[in-house]
Design a protein around this motif. Structure first.
Motif, PDB file in Angstrom:
ATOM      1  N   VAL A   1      67.331  21.314  24.395  1.00 48.01           N
ATOM      2  CA  VAL A   1      67.207  20.059  25.139  1.00 48.01           C
ATOM      3  C   VAL A   1      68.520  19.646  25.824  1.00 48.01           C
ATOM      4  O   VAL A   1      68.509  18.896  26.797  1.00 48.01           O
ATOM      5  CB  VAL A   1      66.676  18.952  24.174  1.00 48.01           C
ATOM      6  N   LEU A   2      69.645  20.142  25.294  1.00 45.75           N
ATOM      7  CA  LEU A   2      70.936  19.743  25.879  1.00 45.75           C
ATOM      8  C   LEU A   2      70.974  19.996  27.388  1.00 45.75           C
ATOM      9  O   LEU A   2      71.491  19.191  28.150  1.00 45.75           O
ATOM     10  CB  LEU A   2      72.095  20.498  25.208  1.00 45.75           C
ATOM     11  N   GLN A   3      70.425  21.146  27.807  1.00 43.27           N
ATOM     12  CA  GLN A   3      70.423  21.489  29.240  1.00 43.27           C
ATOM     13  C   GLN A   3      69.616  20.464  30.038  1.00 43.27           C
ATOM     14  O   GLN A   3      69.944  20.147  31.180  1.00 43.27           O
ATOM     15  CB  GLN A   3      69.830  22.902  29.467  1.00 43.27           C
ATOM     16  N   VAL A   4      68.546  19.935  29.392  1.00 40.63           N
ATOM     17  CA  VAL A   4      67.690  18.946  30.055  1.00 40.63           C
ATOM     18  C   VAL A   4      68.483  17.652  30.294  1.00 40.63           C
ATOM     19  O   VAL A   4      68.348  17.000  31.333  1.00 40.63           O
ATOM     20  CB  VAL A   4      66.426  18.655  29.199  1.00 40.63           C
ATOM     21  N   PHE A   5      69.368  17.307  29.310  1.00 38.04           N
ATOM     22  CA  PHE A   5      70.143  16.067  29.426  1.00 38.04           C
ATOM     23  C   PHE A   5      70.963  16.023  30.717  1.00 38.04           C
ATOM     24  O   PHE A   5      71.140  14.969  31.309  1.00 38.04           O
ATOM     25  CB  PHE A   5      71.085  15.899  28.224  1.00 38.04           C
ATOM     26  N   ALA A   6      71.478  17.190  31.110  1.00 38.43           N
ATOM     27  CA  ALA A   6      72.311  17.238  32.326  1.00 38.43           C
ATOM     28  C   ALA A   6      71.559  16.644  33.517  1.00 38.43           C
ATOM     29  O   ALA A   6      72.138  15.899  34.325  1.00 38.43           O
ATOM     30  CB  ALA A   6      72.744  18.673  32.617  1.00 38.43           C
ATOM     31  N   SER A   7      70.249  16.935  33.610  1.00 32.94           N
ATOM     32  CA  SER A   7      69.485  16.447  34.766  1.00 32.94           C
ATOM     33  C   SER A   7      69.092  14.967  34.603  1.00 32.94           C
ATOM     34  O   SER A   7      68.729  14.300  35.559  1.00 32.94           O
ATOM     35  CB  SER A   7      68.221  17.297  34.955  1.00 32.94           C
ATOM     36  N   LEU A   8      69.169  14.459  33.354  1.00 34.57           N
ATOM     37  CA  LEU A   8      68.802  13.047  33.117  1.00 34.57           C
ATOM     38  C   LEU A   8      69.969  12.087  33.329  1.00 34.57           C
ATOM     39  O   LEU A   8      69.792  10.873  33.329  1.00 34.57           O
ATOM     40  CB  LEU A   8      68.273  12.879  31.686  1.00 34.57           C
ATOM     41  N   LEU A   9      71.199  12.663  33.441  1.00 35.29           N
ATOM     42  CA  LEU A   9      72.387  11.806  33.584  1.00 35.29           C
ATOM     43  C   LEU A   9      72.594  11.411  35.042  1.00 35.29           C
ATOM     44  O   LEU A   9      73.518  11.867  35.714  1.00 35.29           O
ATOM     45  CB  LEU A   9      73.628  12.541  33.038  1.00 35.29           C
ATOM     46  N   THR A  10      71.703  10.558  35.534  1.00 33.95           N
ATOM     47  CA  THR A  10      71.856  10.111  36.930  1.00 33.95           C
ATOM     48  C   THR A  10      72.026   8.599  36.958  1.00 33.95           C
ATOM     49  O   THR A  10      71.385   7.884  36.166  1.00 33.95           O
ATOM     50  CB  THR A  10      70.614  10.484  37.764  1.00 33.95           C
ATOM     51  N   PRO A  11      72.848   8.074  37.856  1.00 31.37           N
ATOM     52  CA  PRO A  11      73.073   6.624  37.910  1.00 31.37           C
ATOM     53  C   PRO A  11      71.789   5.839  38.180  1.00 31.37           C
ATOM     54  O   PRO A  11      71.670   4.693  37.767  1.00 31.37           O
ATOM     55  CB  PRO A  11      74.058   6.460  39.078  1.00 31.37           C
ATOM     56  N   GLN A  12      70.817   6.487  38.836  1.00 29.78           N
ATOM     57  CA  GLN A  12      69.588   5.754  39.213  1.00 29.78           C
ATOM     58  C   GLN A  12      68.668   5.528  38.014  1.00 29.78           C
ATOM     59  O   GLN A  12      67.907   4.578  37.977  1.00 29.78           O
ATOM     60  CB  GLN A  12      68.790   6.538  40.276  1.00 29.78           C
ATOM     61  N   SER A  13      68.742   6.411  37.004  1.00 33.89           N
ATOM     62  CA  SER A  13      67.775   6.360  35.910  1.00 33.89           C
ATOM     63  C   SER A  13      68.066   5.217  34.943  1.00 33.89           C
ATOM     64  O   SER A  13      69.214   4.938  34.626  1.00 33.89           O
ATOM     65  CB  SER A  13      67.803   7.696  35.154  1.00 33.89           C
ATOM     66  N   SER A  14      66.995   4.607  34.454  1.00 33.03           N
ATOM     67  CA  SER A  14      67.159   3.513  33.484  1.00 33.03           C
ATOM     68  C   SER A  14      67.463   4.066  32.085  1.00 33.03           C
ATOM     69  O   SER A  14      67.828   3.323  31.178  1.00 33.03           O
ATOM     70  CB  SER A  14      65.880   2.677  33.424  1.00 33.03           C
ATOM     71  N   CYS A  15      67.269   5.379  31.920  1.00 33.58           N
ATOM     72  CA  CYS A  15      67.490   5.997  30.598  1.00 33.58           C
ATOM     73  C   CYS A  15      68.909   6.542  30.422  1.00 33.58           C
ATOM     74  O   CYS A  15      69.254   7.056  29.359  1.00 33.58           O
ATOM     75  CB  CYS A  15      66.530   7.177  30.408  1.00 33.58           C
ATOM     76  N   THR A  16      69.718   6.465  31.478  1.00 38.42           N
ATOM     77  CA  THR A  16      71.031   7.135  31.469  1.00 38.42           C
ATOM     78  C   THR A  16      71.901   6.725  30.278  1.00 38.42           C
ATOM     79  O   THR A  16      72.502   7.567  29.612  1.00 38.42           O
ATOM     80  CB  THR A  16      71.771   6.850  32.795  1.00 38.42           C
ATOM     81  N   ALA A  17      71.960   5.416  29.994  1.00 34.12           N
ATOM     82  CA  ALA A  17      72.823   4.946  28.898  1.00 34.12           C
ATOM     83  C   ALA A  17      72.385   5.548  27.568  1.00 34.12           C
ATOM     84  O   ALA A  17      73.216   5.946  26.743  1.00 34.12           O
ATOM     85  CB  ALA A  17      72.794   3.421  28.834  1.00 34.12           C
ATOM     86  N   LYS A  18      71.023   5.646  27.369  1.00 31.61           N
ATOM     87  CA  LYS A  18      70.519   6.215  26.105  1.00 31.61           C
ATOM     88  C   LYS A  18      70.864   7.692  25.986  1.00 31.61           C
ATOM     89  O   LYS A  18      71.233   8.179  24.906  1.00 31.61           O
ATOM     90  CB  LYS A  18      68.998   6.022  26.000  1.00 31.61           C
TER      91      LYS A  18
END
Length: 607
Positions: free
Chosen positions: A50-67
């Motif tokens: 899943v770590l590789q998936v996190f890279a794509s979730l770290l975007t400023p637009q996403s509401s989940c970024t902080a989590k």
């Protein structure tokens, strides 16, 4: 744990199903599992890919970024997860998030980067490569003056991140220093001194940076001394004081900062600690006493700070330090003697101290440590006596006070540091003191010990000082009895070897002593001089273009004296000295040229 497995599976297919609510649920599940068992959950996250998936979730637009950043921060608390975080390509997107305005995102991103850098060479390199440190330093600068809780929390995380980033890495520490982080952190310490967590982070960051020489120059241009002393005065807990001490010690190695610390009132704080802890047997108090007294000695290593505290020998600090010498605490005796050795770094101070009875105090201290004494205290007290014996006017006073006898009690010592200082003290005492030099030079026990130490090949300092003292006994006494004692104890060969030293001053001292031996007791020393191959050595010194003028001059004086002995004269004749000496008549140094002419005449007459 079933929920965790489901959440990990869902996250794996998140790229195809990225509905925010299902994503949030999965991330909450991961955070909950990490809170319950961080290590086991981290292992599962690593295995799931899943770590590789996190890279794509770290975007400023996403509401989940902080989590997501929070999850990365939590898994990176485990050492085994830091490299996988780097390998999964998480550092570049995390560094990009540092440009974000959202405080929660910044907070979790700072935590994630700080944890990945902790004790991880790969993590630090990746953050360095992505330019993370620059952005964090800029954030600290812009937030520096804000005192609201959210800003202070963010500042604490960013300072912690920089601390982990640069810890034990000279290159990255230099990089931060070049970015000008030091004045910013000092300012931060002043503004946020009420915030314990932030203050602590600043102190650890200072501790990291203060070891580098380039940092001390920057610190010297700030009001760090004032801020640290102010902070120190407020501390009650031992741990907090210890933390400040750890910053003060490396900073106090810089002479400018030493003076600033003295002017900021650090000495008064240290003396207070000594007073409070001197009679305590608590471990913390003993440690504090040691740190405070050691730091006091360090402050006295700067010429300006030392003179400021000496105050012509009237200073209250100087008087307090004197009172440490008769103390029952070995630590204070040591610090007191070292402090006196530091005060005794100029003639005026030395003369004042000797006139005011300091020698008697040091001798009394030494007396307490003759039998199975404390080696560090012996060494420190001897250092102080050696320094005090340097001014000419002090030598006779110290000799008549019985210093030589007090020092000789340590002849049995097997400790090289003590031997070294003992020899140095005696050598200083007999300088130009003929009577004392004769008395010591006839002391068979001393001379035999010197000859023994002349062979201490494992301890170059002791060996060098023994040779120099042997030579000094002859040079200052000019006594036949002293020469006979040294010949009988087997000292001649060491003086001849000393003439080949790489230090010109030692070569010269040896040649002058040998010339006196040849002038006063040639017959007694003849055999030893022959066995030590002195004539060959002199030939080599005169032939060598690199020999200093005084070496050439004294070698020729010695040759003239040696030809009074038949066997030595034969050696001189067999070695074509005339040829070497005649070349020296045109030497650029007039004294050498004149001595060459005289020596040539003597050699011509004898041949």
């Amino acid at each position: 744990m079933d929920n965790l497995s489901d959440a990990l599976k869902k996250l794996k297919i998140t790229t195809t199903d990225s509905r925010a609510d299902s994503l949030e649920g999965c991330l909450d599940c991961l955070l909950q599992a990490l809170a319950q068992n961080n290590t086991e959950t981290s292992e599962k996250i690593q295995k799931s890919g899943v770590l590789q998936v996190f890279a794509s979730l770290l975007t400023p637009q996403s509401s989940c970024t902080a989590k997501v950043a929070n999850i990365i921060a939590e898994v990176a608390r485990n050492e085994f997860m830091r490299n996988p975080c780097v390998d999964a390509g998480l550092i570049p997107p995390l560094v990009q998030l540092l440009n974000c305005k959202d405080q929660e995102v910044l907070l979790q991103t700072g935590r994630a980067l700080g944890n990945i850098c902790y004790d991880s060479h790969e993590g630090r390199n990746a953050v360095d490569h992505a330019g993370g440190a620059h952005i964090v330093v800029d954030h600290i600068r812009s937030l520096c003056s804000k005192t609201d809780p959210a800003s202070e929390k963010l500042l604490t995380v960013f300072c912690g991140m920089l601390m982990n980033y640069s810890n034990e890495n000279d290159t990255l520490q230099s990089q931060l220093i070049n970015m000008g982080v030091i004045p910013t952190l000092v300012k931060l310490l002043g503004i946020h001194c009420q915030n314990a967590a932030l203050t602590e982070m600043c102190l650890v960051a200072f501790g990291n940076l203060a070891e580098l020489e380039s940092s001390k120059e920057q610190f010297a241009y700030t009001n760090i001394a004032e801020e640290l002393v102010k902070l120190f005065k407020k501390q009650i807990e031992h741990d907090k004081k210890e933390m400040i001490f750890e910053v003060l010690a490396p900073l106090a190695e810089n002479d400018v900062i030493k003076l600033q610390l003295v002017e900021a009132g650090l000495v008064e704080c240290l003396l207070e600690i000594v007073q409070k802890t001197v009679d305590s047997d608590k471990e913390d108090d003993i440690a504090e006493l040691k740190t405070a007294s050691d730091l006091m000695v360090l402050l006295l290593l700067g010429d300006e700070s030392m003179q400021k505290l000496f105050e012509g020998g009237k200073g209250s600090v100087f008087q307090r330090v004197l009172s440490w010498i008769p103390s029952n605490s070995h630590q204070l005796q040591l610090a007191g003697a070292l402090a006196i050795a530091n005060f005794a770094r100029n003639d005026g101070n030395c003369i004042h101290m000797v006139d005011n009875g300091i020698v008697q105090k040091l001798m009394a201290l030494l007396d307490r440590h003759v039998e199975d004494g404390n080696v560090t205290v012996q060494h420190a007290a001897l250092s102080a006596l050696r320094n005090l014996a340097i001014p000419v006017v002090n030598k006779a006073k110290m000799l008549s006070a019985g210093v030589a006898e007090a020092v000789l009690k340590f002849l049995r010592s097997e400790m090289p540091p003590v031997q070294f200082k003992l020899l140095g003290t005696l050598r200083m005492l007999i300088d130009a003191q003929a009577e004392a030099a004769e008395q010591l030079g006839k002391n068979v026990k001393l001379v035999e010990r010197l000859v023994e130490w002349c062979e201490a090949k494992d301890h170059a300092g002791v060996m060098g000082e023994s040779n120099r003292l042997l030579s000094a006994l002859i040079r200052h006494s000019k006594s036949k009895d002293v020469i006979r004692t040294i010949v009988q104890s087997g000292g001649i060969k060491h003086l001849v070897t000393m003439a080949t030293s790489e230090h010109v001053i030692m070569q010269n001292e040896a040649l002058v002593a040998l010339a006196l031996i040849a002038a006063l007791e040639l017959v007694t020393a003849e055999k030893d001089l022959e066995n030590a191959q002195l004539v060959q050595i002199l030939h080599r010194l005169l032939s060598d273009d690199r020999s200093a003028p005084e070496i050439k001059y004294n070698s020729m004086v010695l040759i003239c004296a040696l030809i009074g002995s038949e066997p030595l004269q034969k050696e001189v004749q067999s070695m074509a000295f005339l040829e070497v000496v005649s070349k020296l008549r045109s030497h650029e140094n007039k004294t050498v040229a004149q001595q060459a002419s005289l020596t040539e005449q003597r050699l011509a007459v004898e041949s």
